[in-house]
Design an enzyme around this catalytic site. Structure first.
Site, PDB file in Angstrom:
ATOM      1  N   ASP A 127       4.534  -5.512   7.925  1.00  0.00           N
ATOM      2  CA  ASP A 127       4.256  -5.204   9.327  1.00  0.00           C
ATOM      3  C   ASP A 127       3.601  -6.401  10.018  1.00  0.00           C
ATOM      4  O   ASP A 127       3.893  -6.713  11.172  1.00  0.00           O
ATOM      5  CB  ASP A 127       3.332  -3.981   9.433  1.00  0.00           C
TER       6      ASP A 127
ATOM      7  N   HIS B 293       1.774   2.537   7.169  1.00  0.00           N
ATOM      8  CA  HIS B 293       2.946   1.685   6.925  1.00  0.00           C
ATOM      9  C   HIS B 293       4.255   2.424   7.195  1.00  0.00           C
ATOM     10  O   HIS B 293       5.215   2.289   6.462  1.00  0.00           O
ATOM     11  CB  HIS B 293       2.909   1.165   5.490  1.00  0.00           C
TER      12      HIS B 293
END
Length: 339
Positions: free
Chosen positions: A151, A180
């Site tokens: 990310d 996530h």
């Protein structure tokens, strides 16, 4: 001497991840494990001229125990990749049992290892590992990490694209917090090391946030049924593993976002919880790494109203994901590991 182990080493993430770890000079021994093809992957990697001795194991003859014995760092990319039309619930049903069984192996053969979980959905698989370790009385919250580095990598890349300079991507740092998957991924763009253009409209900002949150869907769609993010995930996993290895060697001041148990630093967790306005067991935030693992959980710091809104949207989903993982182990029957 540092032994790194990859569980799921013959898969789409596992092979390039193993390659990158073989290339890391801090690794002196590399153990590979999967249900198929691992000896071949190990033989292939063993020809590369770097210090790490490579060995590959399969399930027969206590392969999991053998590969984990003496492990310092264990990275888990094992499991089935997401495909078009597959929900995260579908993914959980498939991967939860795999992660549970591997965690059982780690708890018995390498209870002191740093464990880096890549297997999705991370928001739920990290709690699975924690609950397994608790059952075996070996849970150390400072040594368990959910790898959310992809990310951060995506945020850096996408911001550099907006700035029309991909050359900046390695220097751009954007903290990404929360979890996530989807809406639990919260990029703190206001804290970006490189300021976004003042001309960026609200719509463009929202598009950027959405792309960081759902970048995985972009890859799944582009691969058209052939898998999910494997190469970028392997890169991100190796980046985070590299930071863990450097911290293990005694380097100070290494900070990176990771999805961790808030029990890892109760003092830091208290500040973070106050910022969040709600208690969560696991959260991804910039953490300081050291020889014992998590040294400090850092607070969110000053964030914008838009980012506060994103965090408020993330927390209910995150709580649900965590509970899913905890309940999976609570309701599981004791059984021998399948892998």
């Amino acid at each position: 001497m540092v032994k790194a182990v990859v569980l799921g080493a013959a898969g789409g993430i596992g092979q390039p991840l193993a390659l990158l770890l073989k290339a890391n000079p801090l690794v002196t021994e590399l153990g590979l494990y999967d249900i198929v093809n691992t000896p071949g992957v190990a033989a292939d990697l063993s020809h590369i001229a770097t210090p790490a001795k490579v060995e590959g194991y399969l399930p027969p003859d206590d392969g999991l125990k053998k590969v984990l014995t003496g492990a310092d760092v264990v990275v888990i990319p094992a499991g089935v990749p997401r495909k078009p039309g597959m929900t995260r619930d579908d993914l959980f049903k498939i991967n939860a049992g795999i992660v549970r069984d591997l965690a059982t192996g780690i708890a018995t053969a390498a209870p002191k290892a740093f464990v880096l979980v890549i297997s999705n959905p991370v928001n739920s698989t990290v709690p699975i590992v924690a609950e397994v370790f608790k059952k075996h009385n070996v849970f150390d919250p400072k040594r368990l990490f959910g790898v959310t580095t992809l990310d951060v990598v995506r945020a850096s890349t996408f911001v550099s694209e907006i700035l029309n300079d991909l050359g900046l991507s390695k220097d751009i740092v954007v903290p990404v917090v929360g979890g996530h998957s989807g809406v639990t991924i919260v990029p703190l763009l206001s804290q970006s090391s490189h300021t976004l253009p003042s001309s960026l409209s609200t719509a463009q900002y929202d598009t950027l946030v959405n792309r960081i949150q759902f970048g995985g869907d972009e890859v799944v769609k582009a691969k058209d049924g052939a898998g999910s993010a494997t190469l970028s995930m392997a890169y991100a996993g190796a980046e985070f593993a590299g930071k863990i290895l450097r911290a293990l060697k005694g380097e100070k001041g290494i900070i990176a976002p990771s999805y961790v148990s808030l029990l890892a630093d109760t003092e830091g967790a208290a500040v973070l919880t106050k910022e969040l306005g709600e208690t969560v067991q696991f959260f991804s935030t910039p953490i300081e790494l050291g020889t014992e693992g998590v040294v400090k959980i850092n607070p969110l710091g000053k964030i914008t109203e838009a980012e506060q809104t994103l965090i408020k949207a993330a927390i209910p989903e995150l709580l649900k994901n965590i509970q899913t993982g905890v309940e999976f182990i609570a309701g599981a029957k004791t059984e021998e590991p399948r892998l």
